[in-house]
Design a protein around this motif. Structure first.
Motif, mmCIF file in Angstrom:
data_model
loop_
_atom_site.group_PDB
_atom_site.id
_atom_site.type_symbol
_atom_site.label_atom_id
_atom_site.label_comp_id
_atom_site.label_asym_id
_atom_site.label_seq_id
_atom_site.Cartn_x
_atom_site.Cartn_y
_atom_site.Cartn_z
ATOM 1 N N ALA A 1 0.738 -1.254 -0.037
ATOM 2 C CA ALA A 1 -0.058 -0.187 0.066
ATOM 3 C C ALA A 1 0.708 1.214 -0.099
ATOM 4 O O ALA A 1 0.257 2.414 -0.032
ATOM 5 N N SER A 2 2.153 1.233 -0.249
ATOM 6 C CA SER A 2 3.321 2.151 0.007
ATOM 7 C C SER A 2 3.756 2.448 -1.324
ATOM 8 O O SER A 2 3.957 1.447 -2.144
ATOM 9 N N THR B 1 7.304 4.719 -10.956
ATOM 10 C CA THR B 1 7.480 4.384 -9.553
ATOM 11 C C THR B 1 8.809 3.626 -8.927
ATOM 12 O O THR B 1 9.673 2.978 -9.919
ATOM 13 N N ILE B 2 8.953 3.466 -7.657
ATOM 14 C CA ILE B 2 10.098 2.769 -7.130
ATOM 15 C C ILE B 2 9.599 1.948 -5.929
ATOM 16 O O ILE B 2 8.682 2.767 -5.103
ATOM 17 N N LYS B 3 9.814 0.978 -5.701
ATOM 18 C CA LYS B 3 9.262 0.261 -4.547
ATOM 19 C C LYS B 3 10.064 0.384 -2.976
ATOM 20 O O LYS B 3 11.095 0.418 -3.266
ATOM 21 N N SER C 1 -3.050 2.654 12.895
ATOM 22 C CA SER C 1 -2.379 2.798 11.814
ATOM 23 C C SER C 1 -1.582 4.213 11.566
ATOM 24 O O SER C 1 -2.213 5.067 11.939
ATOM 25 N N ILE C 2 -0.595 4.404 10.572
ATOM 26 C CA ILE C 2 -0.189 5.742 10.324
ATOM 27 C C ILE C 2 -0.031 5.927 8.663
ATOM 28 O O ILE C 2 0.282 4.948 8.106
ATOM 29 N N THR C 3 -0.653 6.760 8.283
ATOM 30 C CA THR C 3 -0.524 6.925 6.735
ATOM 31 C C THR C 3 0.162 8.516 6.784
ATOM 32 O O THR C 3 -0.146 9.461 7.265
ATOM 33 N N LEU C 4 1.465 8.572 5.924
ATOM 34 C CA LEU C 4 2.268 9.636 5.553
ATOM 35 C C LEU C 4 2.356 9.867 4.159
ATOM 36 O O LEU C 4 2.404 8.908 3.393
ATOM 37 N N VAL C 5 1.808 10.920 3.895
ATOM 38 C CA VAL C 5 1.845 11.420 2.288
ATOM 39 C C VAL C 5 2.658 12.734 2.219
ATOM 40 O O VAL C 5 2.265 13.659 2.989
ATOM 41 N N GLU D 1 11.681 14.773 -9.474
ATOM 42 C CA GLU D 1 10.485 15.199 -8.735
ATOM 43 C C GLU D 1 9.885 13.791 -8.003
ATOM 44 O O GLU D 1 9.944 12.779 -8.533
ATOM 45 N N LEU D 2 9.658 13.968 -6.464
ATOM 46 C CA LEU D 2 9.162 12.713 -5.940
ATOM 47 C C LEU D 2 8.157 12.978 -5.067
ATOM 48 O O LEU D 2 7.764 14.028 -4.692
ATOM 49 N N LYS D 3 7.274 12.080 -4.796
ATOM 50 C CA LYS D 3 5.873 12.169 -4.030
ATOM 51 C C LYS D 3 5.794 10.656 -3.382
ATOM 52 O O LYS D 3 5.966 9.800 -3.836
ATOM 53 N N ILE D 4 5.737 10.900 -2.037
ATOM 54 C CA ILE D 4 5.934 9.384 -1.021
ATOM 55 C C ILE D 4 4.650 9.104 -0.427
ATOM 56 O O ILE D 4 4.153 10.227 0.209
ATOM 57 N N MET D 5 4.288 7.942 -0.525
ATOM 58 C CA MET D 5 2.981 7.559 0.279
ATOM 59 C C MET D 5 3.289 6.525 1.008
ATOM 60 O O MET D 5 3.562 5.461 0.581
#
Length: 217
Positions: A51-52, A68-70, A169-173, A207-211
């Motif tokens: 899910a990340s 994307t990168i895992k 749970s923690i969600t960090l975006v 450019e990066l975006k992390i979830m």
């Protein structure tokens, strides 16, 4: 008539410039790597790998590529319900290109180039790593800081995030941000490093975006 035409062109140029500045993601504040102080956490949250995600985008004069990168593994630590630390391994061999169809020959060529010594050299550096060094509110935004080890260099970066905690749970975006790849010795096609590239250069900014989603262990 000429004055009016020049005025229109001048205003148009300013407008385009303003729009471009608004659309461009801000570069993460980048400093020397910081020492991480070991603190015993009250709780640990393991990252849900399925899910990340990390989204990336690179630019050149003719356009851009994205993908994307895992994340290979990761954990967030908390004290008093707030993030106090964490570590993440990023699988650099998992780089995917999304803007070119997977069956297209160009997709494989681009992935091969990105994983080669020209860029991230995954044979020598199969993983990147991020270690949290701080999380604080600055001018109404939560700013996450951490040491990013990529290729053969390590720097501390700070960028804005939204953190939500609910039901163990923690969600960090993160907001979309950029890093200057040359600060991690990824120099291929950089006009800030090499002369006489003409329009064959590749922008230094990635450019990066992390979830991240993590569940209490």
């Amino acid at each position: 008539m000429k004055k009016n035409l020049l005025s229109i062109l001048f205003i148009s140029a300013i407008t385009v410039s303003i729009v471009s500045c608004k659309d461009k993601a801000k570069e993460a504040d980048t400093t020397e790597a910081e020492e991480v102080v070991a603190v015993t956490p009250e709780a640990k949250f393991n990252v849900d790998l399925a899910a990340s995600s990390i989204d990336w985008k690179g630019f050149k004069p003719a356009g851009s590529h994205n993908g994307t990168i895992k994340i290979e593994s990761g954990v967030l630590n908390t004290i008093d319900g707030k993030i106090s630390g964490g570590t993440f391994l990023i699988d650099m061999a998992s780089i995917e290109v999304k803007d070119i169809p997977a069956e297209d020959e160009g997709n494989g060529k681009l992935v091969g180039h990105l994983t080669s010594p020209d860029f991230f050299d995954i044979e020598k550096h199969p993983n990147a790593a991020f270690e949290v060094t701080g999380l604080e509110e600055v001018e109404g935004k939560m700013m996450l800081s951490g040491n990013l080890a990529l290729k053969d260099a390590k720097n501390n970066i700070t960028f804005p995030v939204t953190v939500t905690q609910a039901n163990d749970s923690i969600t960090l975006v993160s907001e979309t941000f950029t890093i200057d790849r040359t600060k991690w010795n990824v120099q291929y096609g950089s006009k800030s490093i090499f002369d006489n590239l003409g329009d064959k250069f590749i922008n230094d900014d990635i450019e990066l975006k992390i979830m991240l989603k993590a569940a209490k262990s």
